[in-house]
Design an enzyme around this catalytic site. Sequence first.
Site, PDB file in Angstrom:
ATOM      1  N   LYS A 224      42.831   4.542  47.597  1.00 49.93           N
ATOM      2  CA  LYS A 224      43.979   3.696  47.957  1.00 49.93           C
ATOM      3  C   LYS A 224      45.259   4.534  48.035  1.00 49.93           C
ATOM      4  O   LYS A 224      45.451   5.428  47.220  1.00 49.93           O
ATOM      5  CB  LYS A 224      44.129   2.633  46.847  1.00 49.93           C
ATOM      6  CG  LYS A 224      45.116   1.549  47.136  1.00 49.93           C
ATOM      7  CD  LYS A 224      45.311   0.655  45.920  1.00 49.93           C
ATOM      8  CE  LYS A 224      46.325   1.233  44.961  1.00 49.93           C
ATOM      9  NZ  LYS A 224      46.894   0.277  44.011  1.00 49.93           N
TER      10      LYS A 224
ATOM     11  N   LYS B 207      51.515   4.542  44.904  1.00 44.69           N
ATOM     12  CA  LYS B 207      52.863   5.027  44.653  1.00 44.69           C
ATOM     13  C   LYS B 207      52.945   5.940  43.444  1.00 44.69           C
ATOM     14  O   LYS B 207      53.916   6.650  43.277  1.00 44.69           O
ATOM     15  CB  LYS B 207      53.866   3.878  44.542  1.00 44.69           C
ATOM     16  CG  LYS B 207      53.553   2.832  43.475  1.00 44.69           C
ATOM     17  CD  LYS B 207      54.695   1.825  43.416  1.00 44.69           C
ATOM     18  CE  LYS B 207      54.255   0.387  43.401  1.00 44.69           C
ATOM     19  NZ  LYS B 207      53.471  -0.034  42.237  1.00 44.69           N
TER      20      LYS B 207
ATOM     21  N   LYS C 154      42.834   3.049  35.283  1.00 42.85           N
ATOM     22  CA  LYS C 154      44.046   3.597  34.637  1.00 42.85           C
ATOM     23  C   LYS C 154      43.686   4.278  33.315  1.00 42.85           C
ATOM     24  O   LYS C 154      44.329   5.251  32.937  1.00 42.85           O
ATOM     25  CB  LYS C 154      45.077   2.488  34.401  1.00 42.85           C
ATOM     26  CG  LYS C 154      45.648   1.943  35.697  1.00 42.85           C
ATOM     27  CD  LYS C 154      47.151   2.112  35.781  1.00 42.85           C
ATOM     28  CE  LYS C 154      47.599   2.144  37.222  1.00 42.85           C
ATOM     29  NZ  LYS C 154      48.515   1.148  37.623  1.00 42.85           N
TER      30      LYS C 154
HETATM   31  P1  TYM Z   1      51.379  -2.929  42.526  1.00 44.07           P
HETATM   32  O1  TYM Z   1      52.771  -2.608  42.110  1.00 44.07           O
HETATM   33  O2  TYM Z   1      50.324  -1.929  42.220  1.00 44.07           O
HETATM   34  O3  TYM Z   1      51.326  -3.212  44.063  1.00 44.07           O
HETATM   35  C1  TYM Z   1      52.171  -4.182  44.649  1.00 44.07           C
HETATM   36  C2  TYM Z   1      51.503  -4.920  45.769  1.00 44.07           C
HETATM   37  O4  TYM Z   1      51.172  -4.038  46.828  1.00 44.07           O
HETATM   38  C3  TYM Z   1      49.789  -4.087  47.092  1.00 44.07           C
HETATM   39  N1  TYM Z   1      49.356  -2.715  47.403  1.00 44.07           N
HETATM   40  C4  TYM Z   1      48.650  -2.393  48.479  1.00 44.07           C
HETATM   41  N2  TYM Z   1      48.200  -3.129  49.501  1.00 44.07           N
HETATM   42  C5  TYM Z   1      47.510  -2.486  50.461  1.00 44.07           C
HETATM   43  N3  TYM Z   1      47.250  -1.149  50.434  1.00 44.07           N
HETATM   44  C6  TYM Z   1      47.689  -0.376  49.424  1.00 44.07           C
HETATM   45  N4  TYM Z   1      47.440   0.917  49.426  1.00 44.07           N
HETATM   46  C7  TYM Z   1      48.430  -0.997  48.388  1.00 44.07           C
HETATM   47  N5  TYM Z   1      49.016  -0.534  47.246  1.00 44.07           N
HETATM   48  C8  TYM Z   1      49.579  -1.614  46.668  1.00 44.07           C
HETATM   49  C9  TYM Z   1      49.156  -4.597  45.802  1.00 44.07           C
HETATM   50  O5  TYM Z   1      47.918  -5.207  46.017  1.00 44.07           O
HETATM   51  C10 TYM Z   1      50.198  -5.571  45.329  1.00 44.07           C
HETATM   52  O6  TYM Z   1      50.064  -6.822  45.980  1.00 44.07           O
HETATM   53  N6  TYM Z   1      50.013  -6.086  39.020  1.00 44.07           N
HETATM   54  C11 TYM Z   1      50.738  -6.002  40.272  1.00 44.07           C
HETATM   55  C12 TYM Z   1      52.178  -6.457  40.140  1.00 44.07           C
HETATM   56  C13 TYM Z   1      52.314  -7.817  39.577  1.00 44.07           C
HETATM   57  C14 TYM Z   1      52.029  -9.043  40.230  1.00 44.07           C
HETATM   58  C15 TYM Z   1      52.312 -10.063  39.269  1.00 44.07           C
HETATM   59  C16 TYM Z   1      51.589  -9.363  41.505  1.00 44.07           C
HETATM   60  C17 TYM Z   1      52.725  -8.111  38.303  1.00 44.07           C
HETATM   61  N7  TYM Z   1      52.722  -9.456  38.134  1.00 44.07           N
HETATM   62  C18 TYM Z   1      52.131 -11.405  39.589  1.00 44.07           C
HETATM   63  C19 TYM Z   1      51.406 -10.730  41.810  1.00 44.07           C
HETATM   64  C20 TYM Z   1      51.689 -11.720  40.856  1.00 44.07           C
HETATM   65  C21 TYM Z   1      50.723  -4.565  40.706  1.00 44.07           C
HETATM   66  O7  TYM Z   1      50.566  -3.677  39.933  1.00 44.07           O
HETATM   67  O8  TYM Z   1      50.978  -4.362  41.977  1.00 44.07           O
END
Ligand code: TYM
Length: 338
Positions: free
Chosen positions: A200, A203, A118
């Site tokens: 990856k 979004k 990032k």
């Molecule tokens: P985030 O918002 O980037 O993504 C949310 C969840 O989706 C999964 N994910 C994917 N899995 C497979 N293929 C992909 N292309 C893909 N893109 C996203 C991510 O691994 C994630 O599980 N930091 C976290 C949000 C968060 C969180 C937490 C998660 C904040 N606090 C506490 C668990 C526990 C995040 O940015 O996810």
Amino acid sequence: MQAETVQKKRMLSGIKPSGELTLGSYLGAIKHWSARAEEFDCYYFMADLHAITVRQNPADLRRRTLEQLAQYIACGLDPQRNTLFIQSHVHQHAELGWVLNCYAMFGELSRMTQFKDKSAKNADNINGGLFTYPSLMAADILLYLPDFVPVGEDQKQHVELCHTIARRFNGIYGEVFKLPKPYVPKVGARIMSLTNPVAKMSKSEDADSGRVLLMDPPEQIMRQFKRAITDSDTENCVRYDKENKPGVANLMTIYSAVTGKSFEQIEAEFAGKGYGVFKPAVGEAVVEALRPIREEAAHLMKDKAYLEGVYRAGAEKASREAEKTLRKVYKKVGLLAK
Ligand code: TYM
């Protein structure tokens, strides 16, 4: 009749409303959450505080946060059985996040892959929030003492750092935090871009980046799959070989995740057929998997009062739980009670 004595295990996870939910967020995360409501006591939230580590348009962030809630419900997360809430509505997250910052080391935070990625992408805004992101994420998790944290592959490193911080804290003050296990799905943990299968599906990228959104109309989904990058093989081209055929491996992963078929079954199904048959077949399977979600989410978005009721009730319940842990932590570290 015997009274229920077995305490359900707890599961918790979140997604940042920093962009529209993608097929990756669904297959890597939400799909696995909705399957577990019977078995677990589940907490899922919209990580809006994490979203602002990258500049957001305020009106879009508000809209996406509500849409994300509608999409959680449409994906099968019944608010009667799952605690659904917005991270910023539960003030204990930011408070414990601060405390945990004091137990997370500079070197550990600097080594996080997501921070490095990032920072490279937002060179003009490498802010403190981006750096201490994992401490807030550790707070999100540790406040609720969950047993499992279901995440995609890219978030595993953050859950591991959460362990390190919790272990350090427990080492000083006794067993305050439970160490949760990351739960990474076997299929779908890393869905790649359809046009760049070594990156990856994300979004926060634009529409040309080969992403599929949960709310995309069928024609758009079909268009994205038809233009998916494969390779120049012509015979027996549908084979799982992640190294040499990453585009095909990604499409097979998506097809497997939405249909439940194994890679062997998929290879047999498309034996002797070309990509001209395979790619639209994957597209159609995705369209059918997402259709009920898209329709239900659009329907729910018309009832704002219902969604408000869900997130208010969710925050109230989450806050009650979170407060117990926060009080204990404040006491342990020596903050004088009010
Ligand atoms: P985030 O918002 O980037 O993504 C949310 C969840 O989706 C999964 N994910 C994917 N899995 C497979 N293929 C992909 N292309 C893909 N893109 C996203 C991510 O691994 C994630 O599980 N930091 C976290 C949000 C968060 C969180 C937490 C998660 C904040 N606090 C506490 C668990 C526990 C995040 O940015 O996810």
